[in-house]
Design an enzyme around this catalytic site. Structure first.
Site, PDB file in Angstrom:
ATOM      1  N   HIS A   1       1.023  -1.262   0.095  1.00 17.51           N
ATOM      2  CA  HIS A   1      -0.022  -0.078  -0.042  1.00 17.51           C
ATOM      3  C   HIS A   1       0.854   1.313  -0.139  1.00 17.51           C
ATOM      4  O   HIS A   1       1.396   1.780   1.090  1.00 17.51           O
ATOM      5  CB  HIS A   1      -0.795  -0.111   1.213  1.00 17.51           C
ATOM      6  CG  HIS A   1      -2.133  -0.898   1.251  1.00 17.51           C
ATOM      7  ND1 HIS A   1      -2.916  -0.902   0.213  1.00 17.51           N
ATOM      8  CD2 HIS A   1      -2.523  -2.020   2.005  1.00 17.51           C
ATOM      9  CE1 HIS A   1      -4.049  -1.636   0.462  1.00 17.51           C
ATOM     10  NE2 HIS A   1      -3.694  -2.060   1.710  1.00 17.51           N
TER      11      HIS A   1
ATOM     12  N   ASP B   1      -1.916  -2.735  -3.930  1.00 13.81           N
ATOM     13  CA  ASP B   1      -3.103  -2.997  -3.419  1.00 13.81           C
ATOM     14  C   ASP B   1      -3.727  -1.698  -3.463  1.00 13.81           C
ATOM     15  O   ASP B   1      -4.228  -1.117  -2.596  1.00 13.81           O
ATOM     16  CB  ASP B   1      -3.092  -3.722  -2.231  1.00 13.81           C
ATOM     17  CG  ASP B   1      -4.504  -3.960  -1.884  1.00 13.81           C
ATOM     18  OD1 ASP B   1      -5.323  -3.880  -2.440  1.00 13.81           O
ATOM     19  OD2 ASP B   1      -4.623  -4.598  -0.553  1.00 13.81           O
TER      20      ASP B   1
ATOM     21  N   LYS C   1      -6.593  -0.914  -5.158  1.00 13.44           N
ATOM     22  CA  LYS C   1      -8.107  -0.807  -5.115  1.00 13.44           C
ATOM     23  C   LYS C   1      -8.891   0.345  -5.851  1.00 13.44           C
ATOM     24  O   LYS C   1      -9.549   1.054  -5.270  1.00 13.44           O
ATOM     25  CB  LYS C   1      -8.825  -0.790  -3.737  1.00 13.44           C
ATOM     26  CG  LYS C   1      -8.348  -2.104  -2.985  1.00 13.44           C
ATOM     27  CD  LYS C   1      -9.096  -2.229  -1.806  1.00 13.44           C
ATOM     28  CE  LYS C   1      -8.612  -3.448  -0.908  1.00 13.44           C
ATOM     29  NZ  LYS C   1      -7.250  -3.469  -0.206  1.00 13.44           N
ATOM     30  N   PHE C   2      -8.458   0.320  -7.109  1.00 10.07           N
ATOM     31  CA  PHE C   2      -9.051   1.576  -8.002  1.00 10.07           C
ATOM     32  C   PHE C   2     -10.536   1.487  -7.863  1.00 10.07           C
ATOM     33  O   PHE C   2     -10.970   0.409  -7.892  1.00 10.07           O
ATOM     34  CB  PHE C   2      -8.376   1.372  -9.402  1.00 10.07           C
ATOM     35  CG  PHE C   2      -7.068   1.679  -9.633  1.00 10.07           C
ATOM     36  CD1 PHE C   2      -6.540   2.979  -9.638  1.00 10.07           C
ATOM     37  CD2 PHE C   2      -5.887   0.611  -9.591  1.00 10.07           C
ATOM     38  CE1 PHE C   2      -5.085   3.421  -9.758  1.00 10.07           C
ATOM     39  CE2 PHE C   2      -4.659   0.972  -9.665  1.00 10.07           C
ATOM     40  CZ  PHE C   2      -4.146   2.224  -9.763  1.00 10.07           C
TER      41      PHE C   2
ATOM     42  N   ASP D   1     -12.712   4.089  -9.719  1.00 14.48           N
ATOM     43  CA  ASP D   1     -13.399   5.308 -10.315  1.00 14.48           C
ATOM     44  C   ASP D   1     -13.409   4.780 -11.858  1.00 14.48           C
ATOM     45  O   ASP D   1     -13.146   3.872 -12.154  1.00 14.48           O
ATOM     46  CB  ASP D   1     -12.115   6.512 -10.174  1.00 14.48           C
ATOM     47  CG  ASP D   1     -13.284   7.978  -9.899  1.00 14.48           C
ATOM     48  OD1 ASP D   1     -13.811   8.085 -10.749  1.00 14.48           O
ATOM     49  OD2 ASP D   1     -12.589   8.519  -9.135  1.00 14.48           O
ATOM     50  N   ILE D   2     -13.971   6.089 -12.494  1.00 20.32           N
ATOM     51  CA  ILE D   2     -13.985   6.050 -14.114  1.00 20.32           C
ATOM     52  C   ILE D   2     -12.862   5.739 -14.738  1.00 20.32           C
ATOM     53  O   ILE D   2     -11.576   6.008 -14.452  1.00 20.32           O
ATOM     54  CB  ILE D   2     -14.971   7.117 -14.504  1.00 20.32           C
ATOM     55  CG1 ILE D   2     -13.929   8.379 -14.575  1.00 20.32           C
ATOM     56  CG2 ILE D   2     -16.142   7.352 -14.301  1.00 20.32           C
ATOM     57  CD1 ILE D   2     -14.480   9.647 -15.046  1.00 20.32           C
TER      58      ILE D   2
ATOM     59  N   ASN E   1     -11.101   7.047 -17.226  1.00 16.09           N
ATOM     60  CA  ASN E   1     -10.201   8.129 -17.515  1.00 16.09           C
ATOM     61  C   ASN E   1      -9.209   8.524 -16.177  1.00 16.09           C
ATOM     62  O   ASN E   1      -8.236   8.806 -16.209  1.00 16.09           O
ATOM     63  CB  ASN E   1     -10.961   9.265 -17.933  1.00 16.09           C
ATOM     64  CG  ASN E   1      -9.982  10.326 -18.512  1.00 16.09           C
ATOM     65  OD1 ASN E   1      -9.147  10.067 -19.452  1.00 16.09           O
ATOM     66  ND2 ASN E   1     -10.152  11.581 -18.001  1.00 16.09           N
TER      67      ASN E   1
HETATM   68  O1  S5P Z   1     -10.968  -8.013   1.375  1.00 15.74           O
HETATM   69  C1  S5P Z   1      -9.681  -7.762   1.471  1.00 15.74           C
HETATM   70  C2  S5P Z   1      -9.121  -7.313   0.384  1.00 15.74           C
HETATM   71  C3  S5P Z   1      -7.754  -7.114   0.727  1.00 15.74           C
HETATM   72  S1  S5P Z   1      -6.567  -6.792  -0.459  1.00 15.74           S
HETATM   73  N1  S5P Z   1      -9.398  -7.809   2.588  1.00 15.74           N
HETATM   74  C4  S5P Z   1      -8.117  -7.466   3.059  1.00 15.74           C
HETATM   75  O2  S5P Z   1      -7.590  -7.319   4.121  1.00 15.74           O
HETATM   76  N2  S5P Z   1      -7.243  -7.088   2.019  1.00 15.74           N
HETATM   77  C5  S5P Z   1      -5.908  -6.552   2.294  1.00 15.74           C
HETATM   78  O3  S5P Z   1      -5.154  -7.573   2.710  1.00 15.74           O
HETATM   79  C6  S5P Z   1      -5.875  -5.259   3.399  1.00 15.74           C
HETATM   80  O4  S5P Z   1      -5.814  -4.027   2.584  1.00 15.74           O
HETATM   81  C7  S5P Z   1      -4.438  -5.695   3.965  1.00 15.74           C
HETATM   82  O5  S5P Z   1      -3.278  -4.892   3.274  1.00 15.74           O
HETATM   83  C8  S5P Z   1      -4.150  -7.232   3.909  1.00 15.74           C
HETATM   84  C9  S5P Z   1      -4.562  -7.972   5.164  1.00 15.74           C
HETATM   85  O6  S5P Z   1      -3.828  -7.564   6.127  1.00 15.74           O
HETATM   86  P1  S5P Z   1      -3.848  -8.575   7.596  1.00 15.74           P
HETATM   87  O7  S5P Z   1      -2.790  -7.652   8.362  1.00 15.74           O
HETATM   88  O8  S5P Z   1      -5.178  -8.328   8.186  1.00 15.74           O
HETATM   89  O9  S5P Z   1      -3.292 -10.027   7.116  1.00 15.74           O
END
Ligand code: S5P
Length: 263
Positions: free
Chosen positions: A62, A91, A93-94, A96-97, A99
């Site tokens: 992130h 990670d 997680k886009f 938006d539209i 463009n």
């Molecule tokens: O549904 C989700 C999707 C993601 S990508 N649940 C999640 O927890 N994540 C990510 O996985 C979250 O942003 C974090 O970076 C990681 C889980 O981290 P942990 O410390 O709980 O294992």
């Protein structure tokens, strides 16, 4: 849940470069563990990535939570990637539209498309989000995951939403390589193949107080048919020996996969 093909054998099911590389890497390195490296300083980030590097196939970042982000971090991350033979998944997680996400992916401070092999997006806005990201990422050999489900309590990504995510992925097979989900979403006999990555994996606790819900590598890989476990605080949580924990999760993930192959 039975497994018909090994990771490496599935590489040929994909035209996408990142998917092919990842599946081969998993087989070569014998690990289906992705580290979710959610720390906020460059020093911690590089230290943990170096310690866990030998045990992971994919480093999940992130990048926007780092308080001292700079270009040197990216250079050092790339060096660790080569040193330890892992791939990088931002990670982002886009959501938006098309463009807008196109710019968010390639421009700004982070220039994600330049260094992240894989990124992800919510299917919420419709096909345009995939088309926008694809305009940037496909020619660079990048791959995209769609968030078809989420691990957090009360997630709205269920039922027809999840089904629609699968259909969206099928329409963009060249660029969408898989899903974030808690389980295998389509059968082994399906004409399409997708890589499923599951977060919310932990061996010691079942929740985190902020809605996160944990299952074990065995639940996720063997019983639910996912391909990759994503583990964060289970590995670098306070007082933990990073290398020891990373090895423990790598072994648990690989054992679950091996059992699935034997079933
Ligand atoms: O549904 C989700 C999707 C993601 S990508 N649940 C999640 O927890 N994540 C990510 O996985 C979250 O942003 C974090 O970076 C990681 C889980 O981290 P942990 O410390 O709980 O294992």
């Amino acid at each position: 849940m039975i497994l018909k093909k090994k990771y490496g054998e599935r590489a040929e099911n994909f035209s996408n470069k990142a998917a092919r590389e990842l599946l081969s890497l998993i087989d070569r390195k014998k690990t289906n563990l992705s580290l979710a490296l959610d720390v906020t300083t460059k020093r911690e980030f590089l230290e943990i990535a170096d310690k866990a590097g030998p045990y992971i196939c994919l480093l999940k970042t992130h990048i926007d939570i780092l308080v001292d982000f700079d270009q040197d971090l990216i250079e050092q991350l790339k060096e660790l990637k080569t040193k330890h033979d892992f791939m990088i998944f931002e990670d982002r997680k886009f959501a938006d539209i098309g463009n807008t996400v196109k710019h968010q992916y390639s421009k700004g401070i982070y220039k994600i498309s330049e260094w992240a092999d894989i990124t992800n997006a919510h299917p919420l806005p419709g096909d345009g989000i995939v088309s926008g990201l694809k305009e940037v990422g496909l020619s660079l050999g990048r791959g995209l995951l769609l968030l078809a489900e989420m691990s957090s309590k009360g997630s709205l990504a269920t039922g027809t939403y999840t089904e629609a995510a699968i259909e969206m992925a099928r329409r963009h097979k060249d660029f969408v390589i898989g899903f974030i989900a808690g389980r295998k979403l389509i059968s082994d006999d399906d004409k399409d193949d997708f890589i499923v990555m599951s977060p919310g994996v932990g061996l010691d606790v079942s929740m985190d107080g902020l809605g996160q819900q944990y299952r074990t590598p065995r639940n996720v890989i063997l019983e639910s048919g996912s391909d990759i476990i994503i583990v964060g605080r289970g590995i670098y949580g306070s007082g933990k020996d990073i290398a020891v924990e990373a090895q423990r999760y790598r072994d648990a993930g690989w054992e679950a996969y091996s059992q699935r192959l034997m079933n």
